[in-house]
Design an enzyme around this catalytic site. Structure first.
Site, PDB file in Angstrom:
ATOM      1  N   ASP A 160     -53.681 -29.276  -4.855  1.00  0.00           N
ATOM      2  CA  ASP A 160     -52.825 -28.285  -5.498  1.00  0.00           C
ATOM      3  C   ASP A 160     -51.567 -28.146  -4.628  1.00  0.00           C
ATOM      4  OD1 ASP A 160     -51.740 -26.415  -7.176  1.00  0.00           O
ATOM      5  OD2 ASP A 160     -53.508 -25.130  -7.264  1.00  0.00           O
TER       6      ASP A 160
HETATM    7  C1  BGC Z   1     -51.054 -24.136  -9.407  1.00  0.00           C
HETATM    8  C2  BGC Z   1     -51.531 -25.328 -10.211  1.00  0.00           C
HETATM    9  C3  BGC Z   1     -50.349 -26.080 -10.782  1.00  0.00           C
HETATM   10  C4  BGC Z   1     -49.443 -26.485  -9.646  1.00  0.00           C
HETATM   11  C5  BGC Z   1     -48.243 -27.308 -10.091  1.00  0.00           C
HETATM   12  C6  BGC Z   1     -49.974 -24.496  -8.418  1.00  0.00           C
HETATM   13  O1  BGC Z   1     -49.391 -23.377  -7.878  1.00  0.00           O
HETATM   14  O2  BGC Z   1     -52.159 -23.559  -8.738  1.00  0.00           O
HETATM   15  O3  BGC Z   1     -52.403 -24.906 -11.220  1.00  0.00           O
HETATM   16  O4  BGC Z   1     -50.785 -27.201 -11.501  1.00  0.00           O
HETATM   17  O5  BGC Z   1     -48.975 -25.309  -9.005  1.00  0.00           O
HETATM   18  O6  BGC Z   1     -47.323 -26.582 -10.777  1.00  0.00           O
END
Ligand code: BGC
Length: 751
Positions: free
Chosen positions: A279
């Site tokens: 993530d």
């Molecule tokens: C979130 C994810 C997301 C990623 C990319 C993160 O802050 O937890 O769910 O896919 O950002 O945008």
């Protein structure tokens, strides 16, 4: 079909897949032979996107990275023109011309926005959910995207957690069915209109303590495997191309550096062979968890089985040195690089790096009337009618309707969280649509009535980038009362702002906001019928509302076609059929609240009327939810016969006993009466969405398979223990509404 024919087809199929696998292996191996260490590490690097179309692209660092072969993928950047500039740099300027992948959070649609995922789960309609992801994929690929960070399959038991909005609720069985439907819809057969799915957030992200985002998670492996892992496993089995690690720790080690989680369970345990991305910035966050700096975290992540680094820069900055220092091997890098290249191969990017960059498609494939029609119909299936005293709903399109509340003339806020491509300003408001549809039939009088809350700071924080302007509360109230006084019926459009749920937006109290409740109190004094439309990204505590307001419908956040869908149901052109996939509590203090709980040694049982000393219950609130999992009313009524059990097949007759043709969601629950470990009081193991014309009835049968009776025991073996199983079928999870029988499994019947 004859058995030998099946065998021949299976053989043909497997030999075809084997050939395809073989071709891919050869291609990737040949490419990797030419790659330097830096180029291999470059493939593991995922960076945030930017826009080149407005600026001077030449010196842009992202383009330089692509041209030097140091960029594997980019995120949240769209548009054919924009992405083509980047793809040109990667394929025409870099030494080996390896294409980049473009990922995005396509969570509930693209420009055509569907209801938030929690709402969609309330449709219990797998075909419709699959179709929504197919449409989302078609739109996103028309804009250059080939990879989505969806589905989010985290089981969420605590409504305080804002990200409950993005998942499918509290049930592992339903969650698994939805996870598979979404993977199928996105990925199809990896054609030009398909996206690669990314299952997130692996693992247990939804179990954050106290419902606070990014917080600690701690749970037993038995619970993990029985309650939290099934949707991840189901998505892996459906062939999802990638997985995303979660921000949290699992058994005290961050998911991103957790070898047991990534290698032992996901890859070896479930036989999954896609690639793992972190993530956002997770490798960087390992230091904050207290396990070491970026260099050490990058080593641990790679060795654990993480293949791509989202935005921490740890891999690109440190892996080369760690290789020289002997802390990782060439094989570690090769393994990750191979997995990323395989994903690009599966997406067809090596055959044609411009496969998703077709300038013509934007005009024909995005926000089309057909997609919008589908989104509107989908939204009508997600509304959950919670109360309808005296059949106030559907409303007759006549007389004077007062439309009141901060969501009544607020298109942008009806879209819901995580819709980066939504054009919020073009979303019609409820006021606009209602006025237009009732023209010549009824008079619509509008007043905002109140701010979202009486706290301007909370309203601004919860508003994020679409904050609702703050207005004078007294003036708003006076306007509302004067409008309501003239009305025959009052429709209140209230609830949360769009961004009060979703990432980083948790709440410690789940009640309706004070300003809104206060307004309803004043409106009730007028003695007119009131309908509450509750907009929410999570369960709301509506105990007071339930006892005072005659009609309540939870509409969640319905997406870009919200206003039409709401009018369809409000005025009876569509009949509500959604059923809750989360328990709605009577008080915030009951959280985490979920129906498939364990019995405890001092069980209170369901539907108790009062407090019982030395039982597992509260002094001030009964244990039951206000509205249970699986609950939802219709404009019609349904009756269920007793269950007849023949062998392993349980059958009920369901009859539509009311005045509307409508859909019903028939639910099957099972309880293992005695086992080697304590088992939940009931677990959903099957469901059917059926349509019955008024007066019509039909038989609904469920065949109880071994898999429905199995569970992970103390040794984590997946076992079926013979004995008695309670079989329950009905319209929701409340015991008083379920028909029951006992299925006895002896060693002989154990297949
Ligand atoms: C979130 C994810 C997301 C990623 C990319 C993160 O802050 O937890 O769910 O896919 O950002 O945008």
């Amino acid at each position: 079909m004859h058995k030998s024919a099946i065998t021949i087809i299976a053989l043909l199929f497997s030999s075809l897949t084997l050939t395809a696998q073989d071709d891919m292996d050869k291609f990737v191996s040949a490419l990797m032979e030419k790659m330097t260490v830096e180029e291999k590490i470059g493939q593991l690097n995922l960076m945030p996107g930017t826009s080149f179309t407005t600026g001077e692209p030449k010196d842009n660092p992202l383009l330089q990275m692509a041209a030097e072969g140091k960029l594997g993928a980019v995120l949240n950047m769209s548009g054919e023109k924009n992405l083509k500039i980047l793809q040109d740099a990667a394929t025409r300027q870099s030494r080996l011309g390896i294409p980049v992948m473009a990922g995005m959070d396509v969570i509930h649609g693209y420009e055509t926005v569907f209801p938030i995922p929690l709402a969609m789960s309330c449709s219990w309609d797998m075909e419709a959910i699959e179709q929504s992801t197919r449409i989302a994929a078609k739109e996103a690929t028309a804009d250059g995207i080939c990879w989505t960070f969806s589905p989010m399959v985290d089981i969420a038991l605590d409504a305080r957690w804002g990200r409950i909005a993005e998942g499918s609720g509290e049930d592992p069985f339903l969650g698994s069915c939805i996870a598979q439907a979404m993977v199928r819809g996105y990925q199809g057969n990896f054609g030009k209109q398909n996206l690669m799915a990314c299952v997130k957030h692996y693992a247990l992200y939804g179990a954050a303590e106290a419902g606070r985002d990014y917080n600690t998670v701690d749970m037993s492996r038995i619970r993990m495997f029985n309650q939290f892992m099934p949707p991840y496993k189901a998505a892996a089995e459906a062939g999802a191309g990638s997985f995303m690690t979660s921000f949290n720790i699992v058994e005290y080690v961050p998911a991103t550096t957790n070898r047991w989680l990534l290698d032992d369970v996901l890859r070896k345990g479930w036989g999954w062979n896609g690639f793992v991305v972190t993530d956002y910035g997770s490798i960087d966050e390992v230091a904050a968890h207290g396990l070491g700096n970026l260099t050490k975290a990058s080593v641990m992540a790679l060795k654990a089985g993480t293949d791509m680094d989202m935005c921490s820069g740890g891999f690109i900055k440190t892996l080369s040195q760690s290789l020289s220092d002997g802390n990782i091997s060439m094989e570690d890098i090769d393994t990750a690089c191979r997995r990323v290249l395989e994903a690009k191969y599966k997406l067809g990017l090596f055959k044609d790096p411009y496969r998703f960059l077709d300038a013509k498609r934007r005009a024909t494939d995005i926000y089309t009337p057909e997609h919008r029609r589908f989104a509107r119909q989908m939204a009508t299936k997600t509304f959950v009618l919670l109360k309808n005293e005296g059949n106030i709903l559907p409303l007759k399109p006549q007389g004077r309707i007062a439309l009141i509340g901060p969501m009544a003339d607020n298109g942008a806020n009806m879209v819901g969280t995580w819709a980066p491509m939504a054009k919020r300003s073009r979303v019609a408001t409820l006021k606009e649509t209602m006025e237009q549809r009732l023209k010549g039939k009824a008079q619509v009088d509008y007043a905002q009535g109140c701010n979202f809350t009486s706290d301007p700071v909370l309203q601004a924080d919860g508003g994020a980038w679409i904050a609702a302007p703050w207005k004078n509360a007294d003036t708003l109230m006076v306007e509302a009362i004067s409008v309501a006084e003239k009305a025959d019926v009052i429709v209140c459009a209230m609830g949360e702002e769009s961004e009060m749920s979703g990432e980083s937006h948790c709440r410690a109290s789940l009640e309706m906001f004070d300003a809104q409740q206060h307004l309803i109190e004043q409106l009730l004094k007028l003695g007119k019928p009131i309908v509450l439309l509750n907009f929410a990204g999570r369960p709301t505590v509506m105990t007071w509302e339930q006892s005072h307001i005659p009609a309540i419908m939870n509409v969640w956040f319905p997406g870009s076609e919200a206003s039409d869908a709401i009018c369809d149901v409000l005025f009876g052109e569509a009949v509500p059929s959604g059923k809750l996939t989360v328990s709605m509590p009577q008080a915030t203090g009951q959280e985490p609240l979920y129906y498939n709980q364990l019995p405890t040694g001092r069980p209170m049982g369901e539907n108790a009327q009062r407090f019982h000393l030395y039982k597992s219950n509260y002094l001030d609130v009964r244990n039951d939810p206000l509205y249970p999992f699986g609950y939802g009313l219709s404009y019609t009524t349904f009756a269920y016969s007793d269950i007849t059990l023949e062998g392993r097949t349980a059958t009920v007759r369901v009859s539509n006993t009311g005045n509307y043709d409508a859909d019903e969601i028939v639910q099957l629950y099972i309880h293992d009466v005695e086992a080697s470990i304590s088992r939940p009081v009931k677990e959903l193991k099957g469901f059917r969405r059926i349509h019955l014309a008024k007066g019509e009835s039909t038989e609904v049968s469920f065949t109880i398979t071994d898999d429905m009776l199995r569970f992970y025991n103390q040794q984590l073996d997946y076992v079926l223990e013979p004995g008695d199983f309670e079989i329950m079928i009905g319209p929701d999870s409340n015991l008083k509404n379920l028909k029951k029988t006992i299925l006895s499994i002896t060693d002989d019947t154990n297949q």
